[in-house]
Design a protein around this motif. Sequence first.
Motif, PDB file in Angstrom:
ATOM      1  N   UNK A  36       0.835  -1.344  -0.053  1.00  0.00           N
ATOM      2  CA  UNK A  36      -0.155   0.043   0.057  1.00  0.00           C
ATOM      3  C   UNK A  36       0.801   1.278   0.029  1.00  0.00           C
ATOM      4  N   UNK A  37       1.929   1.223   0.690  1.00  0.00           N
ATOM      5  CA  UNK A  37       2.758   2.481   0.712  1.00  0.00           C
ATOM      6  C   UNK A  37       3.557   2.440  -0.401  1.00  0.00           C
ATOM      7  N   UNK A  38       4.069   1.490  -0.972  1.00  0.00           N
ATOM      8  CA  UNK A  38       4.614   1.680  -2.432  1.00  0.00           C
ATOM      9  C   UNK A  38       3.685   2.130  -3.629  1.00  0.00           C
ATOM     10  N   UNK A  39       2.597   1.649  -3.437  1.00  0.00           N
ATOM     11  CA  UNK A  39       1.599   2.373  -4.261  1.00  0.00           C
ATOM     12  C   UNK A  39       1.201   3.864  -4.126  1.00  0.00           C
ATOM     13  N   UNK A  40       1.106   4.213  -2.830  1.00  0.00           N
ATOM     14  CA  UNK A  40       0.997   5.601  -2.380  1.00  0.00           C
ATOM     15  C   UNK A  40       2.290   6.307  -2.864  1.00  0.00           C
ATOM     16  N   UNK A  41       3.437   5.746  -2.881  1.00  0.00           N
ATOM     17  CA  UNK A  41       4.896   6.439  -3.240  1.00  0.00           C
ATOM     18  C   UNK A  41       4.690   6.753  -4.771  1.00  0.00           C
ATOM     19  N   UNK A  42       4.153   5.614  -5.309  1.00  0.00           N
ATOM     20  CA  UNK A  42       3.889   6.073  -7.058  1.00  0.00           C
ATOM     21  C   UNK A  42       2.666   7.111  -7.375  1.00  0.00           C
ATOM     22  N   UNK A  50      10.496   4.266  -3.159  1.00  0.00           N
ATOM     23  CA  UNK A  50      10.377   3.191  -3.813  1.00  0.00           C
ATOM     24  C   UNK A  50      11.644   2.611  -3.823  1.00  0.00           C
ATOM     25  N   UNK A  51      12.660   3.265  -4.221  1.00  0.00           N
ATOM     26  CA  UNK A  51      14.166   2.675  -4.275  1.00  0.00           C
ATOM     27  C   UNK A  51      14.522   1.970  -2.762  1.00  0.00           C
ATOM     28  N   UNK A  52      14.158   2.784  -1.860  1.00  0.00           N
ATOM     29  CA  UNK A  52      14.566   2.212  -0.370  1.00  0.00           C
ATOM     30  C   UNK A  52      13.923   1.154  -0.005  1.00  0.00           C
ATOM     31  N   UNK A  53      12.683   0.758  -0.533  1.00  0.00           N
ATOM     32  CA  UNK A  53      11.836  -0.322   0.044  1.00  0.00           C
ATOM     33  C   UNK A  53      12.081  -1.599  -1.095  1.00  0.00           C
ATOM     34  N   UNK A  54      12.872  -1.512  -2.404  1.00  0.00           N
ATOM     35  CA  UNK A  54      13.076  -2.328  -3.167  1.00  0.00           C
ATOM     36  C   UNK A  54      14.245  -3.105  -2.846  1.00  0.00           C
ATOM     37  N   UNK A  55      14.223  -4.630  -2.770  1.00  0.00           N
ATOM     38  CA  UNK A  55      15.140  -5.118  -2.236  1.00  0.00           C
ATOM     39  C   UNK A  55      16.510  -5.032  -3.238  1.00  0.00           C
ATOM     40  N   UNK A  56      17.658  -4.944  -2.472  1.00  0.00           N
ATOM     41  CA  UNK A  56      18.969  -4.573  -3.355  1.00  0.00           C
ATOM     42  C   UNK A  56      19.239  -5.599  -4.402  1.00  0.00           C
ATOM     43  N   UNK A  57      18.801  -6.599  -4.351  1.00  0.00           N
ATOM     44  CA  UNK A  57      19.276  -8.018  -5.490  1.00  0.00           C
ATOM     45  C   UNK A  57      18.156  -7.635  -6.796  1.00  0.00           C
ATOM     46  N   UNK A  58      17.052  -6.887  -6.601  1.00  0.00           N
ATOM     47  CA  UNK A  58      16.302  -6.894  -7.789  1.00  0.00           C
ATOM     48  C   UNK A  58      15.980  -5.463  -8.330  1.00  0.00           C
ATOM     49  N   UNK A  60      16.155  -1.584  -9.565  1.00  0.00           N
ATOM     50  CA  UNK A  60      16.965  -1.072 -10.629  1.00  0.00           C
ATOM     51  C   UNK A  60      17.780   0.051 -10.260  1.00  0.00           C
ATOM     52  N   UNK A  61      18.926   0.248 -11.197  1.00  0.00           N
ATOM     53  CA  UNK A  61      19.911   1.264 -10.606  1.00  0.00           C
ATOM     54  C   UNK A  61      19.319   2.835 -10.716  1.00  0.00           C
ATOM     55  N   UNK A  62      18.465   2.892 -11.609  1.00  0.00           N
ATOM     56  CA  UNK A  62      17.809   3.977 -11.980  1.00  0.00           C
ATOM     57  C   UNK A  62      16.385   4.064 -11.862  1.00  0.00           C
ATOM     58  N   UNK A  63      15.524   4.662 -10.994  1.00  0.00           N
ATOM     59  CA  UNK A  63      14.182   4.684 -11.025  1.00  0.00           C
ATOM     60  C   UNK A  63      13.612   5.903 -11.446  1.00  0.00           C
ATOM     61  N   UNK A  64      12.854   5.971 -12.534  1.00  0.00           N
ATOM     62  CA  UNK A  64      12.109   7.059 -13.074  1.00  0.00           C
ATOM     63  C   UNK A  64      10.560   7.118 -13.244  1.00  0.00           C
ATOM     64  N   UNK A  65       9.998   8.052 -12.568  1.00  0.00           N
ATOM     65  CA  UNK A  65       8.474   7.855 -12.546  1.00  0.00           C
ATOM     66  C   UNK A  65       8.022   8.589 -13.752  1.00  0.00           C
ATOM     67  N   UNK A  66       7.032   7.998 -14.475  1.00  0.00           N
ATOM     68  CA  UNK A  66       6.427   8.611 -15.593  1.00  0.00           C
ATOM     69  C   UNK A  66       5.447  10.202 -15.003  1.00  0.00           C
ATOM     70  N   UNK A  67       5.913  11.186 -15.269  1.00  0.00           N
ATOM     71  CA  UNK A  67       4.975  12.402 -14.877  1.00  0.00           C
ATOM     72  C   UNK A  67       3.430  12.277 -15.459  1.00  0.00           C
ATOM     73  N   UNK A  68       3.103  11.429 -16.484  1.00  0.00           N
ATOM     74  CA  UNK A  68       1.788  11.626 -17.301  1.00  0.00           C
ATOM     75  C   UNK A  68       1.319  10.529 -16.519  1.00  0.00           C
TER      76      UNK A  68
END
Length: 149
Positions: A36-42, A50-58, A60-68
């Motif tokens: 739920x908190x990750x959905x809200x972060x999107x 989102x990066x902090x709660x994503x396991x280090x093994x999986x 992505x190095x760069x996370x970009x969110x689509x503004x549209x």
Amino acid sequence: MELSSSCPCCSGQSYGECCYNFHRGQAAPTPEALMRSRYSAFAVEDADYLSATWHSQTRPQNLTLEPDTHWLKLEIVDSSEKGDEGKVSFVATFREKQEWLRLNETSSFIRESGCWYYLDGNASFETFKPGRNDACPCGSGQKFKKCCG
């Protein structure tokens, strides 16, 4: 986002009572709370969370969110936890530009050192076109033509 506004995760609580505390560093107590908190972060465009709660093994190095992309509704279908592993199945409704979509996903979570992390997900997307007199996909309870249409 206003702390008194409805939380984007559709919990029925205000953002300040729900996902805001997780976004500010409190550990989510369950896989569902983390989902739920990750959905809200999107929805609030908090890529750092989102990066902090994503396991280090999986993660992505760069996370970009689509503004549209506008996240409108989250429905939890199933949630389970067994030891340090968890699964959450959900449907997320969103709009990109003028296209309406649903994300159906079963996400896997893992707990390490007392904290839950998103590991990966099995996702599928479907497009749809709401009718003018259909219930609005955002979950407002209004007809589409009176709400997001």
